[in-house]
Design a protein around this motif. Structure first.
Motif, short mmCIF file in Angstrom:
data_model
loop_
_atom_site.label_atom_id
_atom_site.label_comp_id
_atom_site.label_asym_id
_atom_site.label_seq_id
_atom_site.Cartn_x
_atom_site.Cartn_y
_atom_site.Cartn_z
N VAL A 5 25.64 50.80 71.04
CA VAL A 5 24.87 51.46 70.09
C VAL A 5 24.31 50.68 68.82
O VAL A 5 24.71 49.34 68.73
N ARG A 6 23.50 51.17 68.33
CA ARG A 6 22.90 50.38 67.02
C ARG A 6 22.64 51.69 65.74
O ARG A 6 22.65 52.69 65.98
N PHE A 7 22.69 50.81 64.76
CA PHE A 7 22.47 51.47 63.66
C PHE A 7 21.49 50.93 62.88
O PHE A 7 21.27 49.55 62.76
N ALA A 8 20.21 51.73 62.78
CA ALA A 8 18.80 51.02 62.25
C ALA A 8 18.32 51.45 61.17
O ALA A 8 17.26 52.03 61.00
N PRO A 9 18.98 50.97 60.13
CA PRO A 9 18.38 51.50 58.72
C PRO A 9 16.93 50.69 58.33
O PRO A 9 17.05 49.54 58.97
N SER A 10 16.17 51.38 57.71
CA SER A 10 15.09 50.46 57.11
C SER A 10 15.52 49.96 55.78
O SER A 10 15.99 50.71 55.04
N PRO A 11 15.25 48.66 55.37
CA PRO A 11 15.73 48.23 54.27
C PRO A 11 14.79 48.55 53.03
O PRO A 11 14.19 47.62 52.20
N LEU A 39 23.67 46.04 64.28
CA LEU A 39 23.02 46.40 63.00
C LEU A 39 21.56 45.72 63.33
O LEU A 39 21.31 44.60 63.32
N ARG A 40 20.54 46.82 63.27
CA ARG A 40 19.03 46.58 63.32
C ARG A 40 18.48 46.85 62.08
O ARG A 40 18.57 48.04 61.85
N LEU A 41 17.82 45.83 61.62
CA LEU A 41 17.31 46.03 60.26
C LEU A 41 15.67 46.72 60.61
O LEU A 41 14.93 45.63 61.18
N ASP A 42 15.31 47.98 60.39
CA ASP A 42 13.75 48.16 60.70
C ASP A 42 13.05 47.91 59.53
O ASP A 42 12.70 48.73 58.84
N ASP A 43 12.50 46.51 59.76
CA ASP A 43 11.80 46.31 58.48
C ASP A 43 10.43 45.89 58.80
O ASP A 43 9.77 45.09 58.18
N LEU A 193 4.42 50.17 64.35
CA LEU A 193 5.24 51.36 63.80
C LEU A 193 6.51 51.43 64.52
O LEU A 193 6.84 50.94 65.45
N TYR A 194 7.59 51.84 63.87
CA TYR A 194 8.94 52.28 64.17
C TYR A 194 9.09 52.79 65.32
O TYR A 194 9.73 52.55 66.40
N THR A 195 8.24 53.87 65.82
CA THR A 195 8.23 54.63 67.16
C THR A 195 8.20 53.51 68.30
O THR A 195 8.97 53.80 69.37
N THR A 197 8.40 49.91 67.97
CA THR A 197 9.48 48.79 68.01
C THR A 197 10.80 49.21 68.41
O THR A 197 11.36 48.64 68.86
N SER A 198 11.09 50.29 68.09
CA SER A 198 12.55 50.86 68.14
C SER A 198 12.73 51.06 69.97
O SER A 198 13.78 50.68 70.33
N VAL A 199 11.78 51.49 70.52
CA VAL A 199 11.87 51.61 72.01
C VAL A 199 12.05 50.18 72.60
O VAL A 199 13.07 49.78 73.35
N ILE A 211 22.23 57.43 68.78
CA ILE A 211 22.82 58.56 67.79
C ILE A 211 22.11 58.52 66.50
O ILE A 211 22.32 57.59 65.94
N ARG A 212 21.49 59.65 65.99
CA ARG A 212 20.74 59.50 64.94
C ARG A 212 20.45 61.16 64.37
O ARG A 212 20.80 61.97 65.05
N GLY A 213 19.96 61.12 63.17
CA GLY A 213 19.60 62.36 62.67
C GLY A 213 18.71 63.30 63.51
O GLY A 213 17.77 62.87 64.07
N ASP A 215 16.14 64.80 62.33
CA ASP A 215 14.61 64.52 62.08
C ASP A 215 14.08 63.88 62.94
O ASP A 215 12.81 63.66 63.28
N HIS A 216 14.87 63.17 64.03
CA HIS A 216 14.30 62.42 65.09
C HIS A 216 13.91 62.92 66.26
O HIS A 216 13.60 62.36 67.34
N VAL A 217 14.06 64.60 66.47
CA VAL A 217 14.05 65.02 67.59
C VAL A 217 12.65 64.91 68.31
O VAL A 217 12.67 64.62 69.45
N1 GLU Z 1 14.82 53.12 61.07
C1 GLU Z 1 14.91 54.52 61.71
C2 GLU Z 1 15.54 55.30 60.44
O1 GLU Z 1 16.34 54.93 59.55
C3 GLU Z 1 15.95 54.55 62.77
C4 GLU Z 1 16.13 55.86 63.69
C5 GLU Z 1 16.65 55.56 64.77
O2 GLU Z 1 17.73 55.34 64.88
O3 GLU Z 1 16.02 55.36 65.93
O4 GLU Z 1 15.24 56.51 60.61
#
Ligand code: GLU
Length: 457
Positions: A5-11, A39-43, A193-195, A197-199, A211-213, A215-217
């Motif tokens: 799994v990954r947690f992917a916050p944007s810094p 930990l994946r930094l979506d930068d 864009l994130y859409t 790079t994430s894939v 696993i995410r919020g 808002d990403h459905v």
């Molecule tokens: N960087 C995205 C966000 O923070 C990651 C979403 C995801 O987990 O795919 O919303």
């Protein structure tokens, strides 16, 4: 299967109670199943991402105890995205568009005025090579859109196209790819864009669960098509609800004040924050769990409710107090020592901890109680004559847990005071406060000399 799994916050900011819930659920799931937490930094947003925010995010996760076994930064992975984009282009799934924001905006307004949904009309797909060359010669740089699979034959008109997945939290979910615009994957400046790079990353890192919020459905509908276009297998998806405040309103505007950094500055315990994030919005009661493994054992997608979780900072503080109450002396000994709470007799500090741990909200609150037992305070003397009588009855040392009862019985017998009239003035004089830990436990720690000095001026 060991989950990855990954947690992917944007810094682009620090972590807060909203996004930490995503991190905690991913981390606990990995912990529970012996999986890997990345930990994946979506930068990819070069303007808003900073190294300082990335450092802040790492510091927040470390403080919370959310250890990650691998870290990746999207800004280091451009070659991978270039290669994936080339594959999509070759397959006719990524096409250049030359419209400016203004042109798109006007087009959307026209569509809405005619009662049509504002979906991109794929005009760029109708351009021939000469027209594209002319636009480029004008100095226009293309942005690139992903062609969603929602047509039949040669027609470019989208048809209803259901993308279906069985969500780990929400059950069967559908998104109609026929109701969406082809998403932009590459900006005119060449940034991704994130859409997209994430894939690419999820495929490359063989992520098993996203696993995410919630808002990403809608993104998930698009991203499932991207997984397929890139020859990958979509992972399992779980979308948790978002948090609201105690008043039921969205938290988004107050998140700055709800940063992990501010909780840390306020002296909250990391495991109180983690327990809250793990259990809010689930069928388990929110309670303080000091051991991550115990919390991980509770983690279950089936328990996560679809209703928004409510976050109340007062509830978090109460949870912190309960967590501290449950900690044995050994768990805090080094921290008390670092605060200068030390005595020639270690059992004194241990007895002190047992006496006060039910009367603190944060660990820093012990300082004031240490002053009560070992320092100077301002006694409150409401009835000097009564206190003088009590002082004259103080037994000689050594004192133990029975001393308080024996002494107050003697005071009662001599003065006739009982109940609150007996205990309250003694507490005010001995501690300077009207509530606090049991005096039975405090009195032996305060000792005879201090008690005498406080009772009688
Ligand atoms: N960087 C995205 C966000 O923070 C990651 C979403 C995801 O987990 O795919 O919303």
């Amino acid at each position: 299967m060991h989950p990855i799994v990954r947690f992917a916050p944007s810094p682009t900011g620090r972590l807060h109670i909203g996004n930490i819930r995503t991190a905690v659920l991913n981390w606990l799931y990995a912990l529970k199943c012996g999986g890997t937490f990345i930990l994946r930094l979506d930068d990819t947003d070069r303007e808003r991402s900073t190294a300082e925010f990335a450092d802040g995010i790492r510091a927040d996760l470390r403080w919370l105890g959310l250890h990650w076994s691998r870290e990746e930064r999207q800004s280091d992975r451009t070659a991978l995205y270039d290669a994936a984009a080339a594959r999509l282009r070759a397959a006719g799934r990524l096409y250049p568009c030359f419209e400016t924001e203004d042109e798109l905006d006007r087009r959307r307004k026209r569509q809405m005025a005619m009662g049509r949904p504002p979906i991109y009309d794929r005009a760029a797909l109708k351009l021939d090579a000469a027209e594209r060359d002319r636009l480029e010669a004008e100095g226009r740089r293309p942005h690139w859109r992903f062609r969603l699979a929602n047509t039949e034959g040669d027609s470019l008109a989208p048809l209803p196209t259901i993308v279906l997945w069985n969500d780990l939290i929400r059950g069967d979910q559908t998104v109609d790819a026929g109701s969406l615009s082809d998403p932009v994957l590459i900006r005119a400046d060449g940034s991704y864009l994130y859409t997209f790079t994430s894939v690419v990353d999820d495929i490359d890192m063989t992520i098993t669960h996203v696993i995410r919020g919630e808002d990403h459905v809608t993104n998930t509908g698009v991203q499932i098509q991207l997984f397929e276009a890139l020859g990958g297998t979509p992972p399992a998806f779980g979308h948790h609800s978002l948090l609201v405040g105690a008043d039921g309103q969205a938290l988004s505007k107050r998140l700055g004040a709800l940063s992990i950094e501010s909780f840390r500055d306020d002296g909250l315990e990391p495991m109180a924050v983690v327990s809250h994030a793990a259990l809010v919005g689930t069928s388990d009661a929110i309670h303080a769990v000091a051991d991550p493994a115990e919390l991980a054992a509770l983690m279950d997608f089936a328990k996560i409710s679809l209703a928004p979780g409510r976050f109340d900072v007062e509830e978090l503080r109460a949870l912190n107090a309960r967590l501290l109450l449950g900690l044995p002396y050994a768990a805090v000994a080094h921290r008390l020592a670092a605060m200068g709470i030390a005595s020639g007799a270690p059992e004194t500090v241990s007895a002190f901890w047992d006496a006060v741990r039910g009367n603190i909200t944060t660990l820093a609150d012990v300082r004031a109680w240490w002053d009560v037992v070992a320092g100077d305070i301002a006694p409150v003397r409401e009835d000097p004559a009564f206190l003088a009588a009590a002082a004259s009855l103080l037994p000689s040392e050594p004192w133990d847990a029975a001393t308080w009862g024996a002494w107050t019985n003697a005071v009662k017998a001599q003065t006739g005071a009982k109940g609150r009239a007996l205990f309250h003035p003694l507490r005010l004089a001995l501690t300077g406060r009207d509530t606090g830990p049991e005096l039975k436990a405090l009195l032996p720690l305060i000792g005879r000399d201090r008690a005498l000095a406080r009772l009688a001026a």
